[in-house]
Every structure is written in structure tokens, then in C-alpha cells.
Design a protein around this motif. Structure first.
Motif, PDB file in Angstrom:
ATOM      1  N   UNK A   4      22.431  42.858 120.292  1.00  0.00           N
ATOM      2  CA  UNK A   4      21.710  42.129 121.198  1.00  0.00           C
ATOM      3  C   UNK A   4      22.296  40.772 121.152  1.00  0.00           C
ATOM      4  N   UNK A   5      22.123  39.951 122.217  1.00  0.00           N
ATOM      5  CA  UNK A   5      22.637  38.751 122.231  1.00  0.00           C
ATOM      6  C   UNK A   5      21.316  37.787 123.289  1.00  0.00           C
ATOM      7  N   UNK A   6      21.365  36.550 122.977  1.00  0.00           N
ATOM      8  CA  UNK A   6      20.740  35.654 123.855  1.00  0.00           C
ATOM      9  C   UNK A   6      21.258  34.511 124.349  1.00  0.00           C
ATOM     10  N   UNK A  30      24.374  37.585 118.569  1.00  0.00           N
ATOM     11  CA  UNK A  30      24.953  36.528 119.284  1.00  0.00           C
ATOM     12  C   UNK A  30      24.022  35.634 119.909  1.00  0.00           C
ATOM     13  N   UNK A  31      24.457  34.391 120.029  1.00  0.00           N
ATOM     14  CA  UNK A  31      23.645  33.755 120.780  1.00  0.00           C
ATOM     15  C   UNK A  31      24.460  32.504 121.418  1.00  0.00           C
ATOM     16  N   UNK A  64      30.529  42.912 123.116  1.00  0.00           N
ATOM     17  CA  UNK A  64      30.312  44.124 123.513  1.00  0.00           C
ATOM     18  C   UNK A  64      28.767  44.531 123.063  1.00  0.00           C
ATOM     19  N   UNK A  65      28.051  43.606 123.791  1.00  0.00           N
ATOM     20  CA  UNK A  65      26.586  43.705 123.660  1.00  0.00           C
ATOM     21  C   UNK A  65      26.001  44.766 124.377  1.00  0.00           C
ATOM     22  N   UNK A  66      25.003  45.370 123.950  1.00  0.00           N
ATOM     23  CA  UNK A  66      24.237  46.470 124.565  1.00  0.00           C
ATOM     24  C   UNK A  66      23.172  45.898 125.224  1.00  0.00           C
ATOM     25  N   UNK A  90      23.666  47.640 128.602  1.00  0.00           N
ATOM     26  CA  UNK A  90      22.699  48.493 128.991  1.00  0.00           C
ATOM     27  C   UNK A  90      21.382  48.279 129.341  1.00  0.00           C
ATOM     28  N   UNK A  91      20.950  46.976 128.879  1.00  0.00           N
ATOM     29  CA  UNK A  91      19.804  46.616 129.332  1.00  0.00           C
ATOM     30  C   UNK A  91      19.588  45.258 129.444  1.00  0.00           C
TER      31      UNK A  91
END
Length: 332
Positions: A4-6, A30-31, A64-66, A90-91
Motif C-alpha cells: 500500500x501507498x499513501x 510508500x508515501x 508496483x502498489x496494489x 487493485x484497490x
């Protein structure tokens, strides 16, 4: 484990990060924020100091975040949502309001549908355990057939920008009515810099809603009332359950129930307390998003649902423009 990333590292990003940390199947890796000191402080706090970005497109390309949380300023949600959808995630867990215009909301939904990305809008009452419990009680018949949903959200100045910031309230009407709106009528009273907004909504299943929102009060409170044919439920927020004091637990309300069988108008005013629990709606929202990805299903707070609460707010000002006329849905 979902990576996940923000995007956007302000205040609300911290409760998203807390949710990713608590979830057993996500890892915040990641942010991104254009404010480098804010980005650095956030990244150090949540252990992503090696994956800091000031350009979210670069982050989306490299990591390559999901799952991505969109925590930018209120009027900056559409573009990063669309770019994230196009990047192959994906979301997406997008803060409310999803957009400032219906056109922007439609573009977000279209991009996510095209890429088969699950889009969730953070209308936290749909995820918070106590408000979900209220929904189940109302649906169970314990207070008879649900007839009316009311909310009073009072205090401070109000404008369309503050209404858009608090799409929670209108999504709550939609959530508990459990049907699409048929028409809305509203009036907007202005006094100095303050606005008071009152109105009613008729839903397609026969349930109606009334609301008062905004100014002309020197205090702030939130009250939600569910009125059935044989009883009522009420949930109240106040200073004691503010985000500043309680963090993710800020959504825990004070809840009471009264049933006709209890008798008396005094009982109606007081009711019996219902035990509440501390829950983290952001964790629950992340869990719901992951299950939607796994099961390939629509989210309980999807972009399409979020668009309706935005449409209701737009209808308020159209109704006022037409001197309180009934505005039918969908808006033309």
C-alpha cells in the motif's frame, strides 16, 4: 500481503497508515506529499522513510502498489485517483468527498471500472462498528418499520465547501434509508458568513429524511435519529468523542433506544443506553477493500454510492435556487 501507498501525508493520512499497520494482510511501503518536511515526518513515523516521493506519478510507476489511499486536500482527489487506477493498482481508498463535481466523480468511476479497480470512498459510518450495529437494529424490526432518518449537524459556518467536506452526513441518510433518493427539497438561510441548511429527502422505498446543517449555533454537535413505527434509535457525537481526543475511536457515539412498549414521552426523550465499543473504521475500511479485491465485488462504500451523496448536496443548492422546489433524482 498487499503493498500500500499513501498520497497526501496530512492529518487524515495517519489514521489510514494506522489501519494499514493493524491489518494483517497489508504493508504500507510508500508515501507521497509535495511538502517535504511533512512527508519526512510522516514517513519516519510509519516506517517508510526509504520510499518517500514528492511526485505521486513517480511513486505509482516505481513501487508496483496494489492499494493506494488518496489523502490529498478535498478538491484534489480526482486526478490521483484516476492516475492510480491507470497504474494497475487493485484497490483505492479515497478520502471524502470523492470530488467537487459530478463530472469529476464520473471520470473517477469510469477509470476504476475500466481498469477493474475497486474504489472505496471513506464514509466512515459505513465501516464503524457502532453505526453498523444501529443499521442492523433498524433492519431487524426492533423499532418496527423504519419510517424516517434525521440528522442535525450544528455549529460553525457552512458553505457548499463545508458541505462537501462533510458528505458523511448525507451518506448516513443514504446508508440507513438503504435506497436511492427520489427527490429533495431544501432551503439555505444566510446570516452574515453563516448558513443554515434545512430540508427533506424522499427515498424510493418510502422512507423519508430530514436534516439541519450548519451555522447559527455557537457550539458543535452531531445527532442522528432513526425513527421506526414502534420506536426510535439515537446516536450523538460531542466533544468527548472528537478526533483530537480519541484518534481513530472518534466515531464511537453515545447511543440510546426507546420502544413504544417502554411507554411514556419521558422514556421517549431518554431511552435506554446501548453499549458501544471502540472500533477503528479505517482498519475496517481497509479490510472491506481487501475483501472486495479478493471476492471481485462492489464495496459497501463504492464510488457509485459516494457519487449519490455528492449529488444530494448539489440538489440542495439547486432547490434553493428554485425557492425550495422539489428536485428529482437523478439530476439532469
Amino acid at each position: 500481503m498487499y503493498k500500500a501507498g499513501i498520497i497526501g501525508c496530512g492529518r487524515v493520512a495517519n489514521v489510514h497508515a494506522g489501519g494499514y499497520e493493524k491489518a494483517s494482510f497489508t504493508s504500507l511501503v510508500a508515501a507521497c506529499d509535495i511538502d517535504e518536511p511533512k512527508l519526512q515526518a510522516f514517513s519516519e513515523k510509519w516506517g517508510v522513510s526509504r520510499q518517500q516521493y514528492t511526485d505521486y506519478e513517480e511513486m505509482l510507476e516505481k513501487e508496483e502498489l496494489e492499494i493506494v489511499s488518496i489523502c490529498t486536500k478535498d478538491n484534489q482527489h480526482p486526478e490521483p485517483t484516476i492516475k492510480a487506477a491507470e497504474s494497475g493498482v487493485k484497490g483505492i481508498f479515497c478520502e471524502k468527498p470523492m470530488a467537487y463535481t459530478l463530472e469529476e466523480a464520473d471520470k473517477m468511476i469510469e477509470a476504476c471500472d475500466k481498469a477493474n479497480v475497486k474504489l472505496s470512498i471513506d464514509h466512515s459510518m459505513r465501516f464503524e462498528a457502532n453505526y453498523r450495529k444501529l443499521f442492523k437494529i433498524a433492519q431487524s424490526g426492533e423499532i418496527g418499520e423504519l419510517r424516517c432518518v434525521r440528522f442535525n449537524n450544528l455549529g460553525g459556518s457552512t458553505s457548499i465547501n463545508s458541505l462537501l467536506h462533510d458528505t458523511h452526513s448525507f451518506d448516513a441518510l443514504l446508508f440507513y434509508a438503504d435506497a436511492e433518493p427520489s427527490w429533495l427539497s431544501a432551503r439555505v438561510q444566510k446570516e452574515d458568513s453563516r448558513e443554515t441548511i434545512t430540508g427533506c429527502i424522499s427515498f424510493k422505498n418510502g422512507i423519508y429524511a430530514t436534516f439541519e446543517y450548519g451555522g447559527r449555533r455557537n457550539y458543535g454537535t452531531y445527532e442522528l435519529i432513526l425513527e421506526g413505527s414502534d420506536g426510535t434509535l439515537s446516536a450523538v457525537h460531542g466533544k468527548r468523542n472528537s478526533l483530537d481526543l480519541n484518534g481513530a475511536y472518534s466515531w464511537e457515539p453515545f447511543v440510546r433506544i426507546w420502544k413504544k412498549s417502554d411507554g411514556g414521552l419521558t422514556g421517549f426523550r431518554d431511552g435506554e443506553p446501548i453499549e458501544t465499543e471502540k472500533s477503528d473504521p479505517w482498519l475496517a475500511g481497509i479490510e472491506e477493500l481487501v475483501q472486495c479485491i479478493k471476492e471481485d465485488r462492489e464495496n459497501i462504500s463504492s464510488g457509485k454510492v459516494g457519487r449519490v451523496s455528492l449529488e444530494m448536496i448539489m440538489a440542495i443548492y439547486e432547490s434553493e435556487r428554485q425557492n425550495g422546489a422539489r428536485i428529482k433524482f437523478p439530476l439532469s
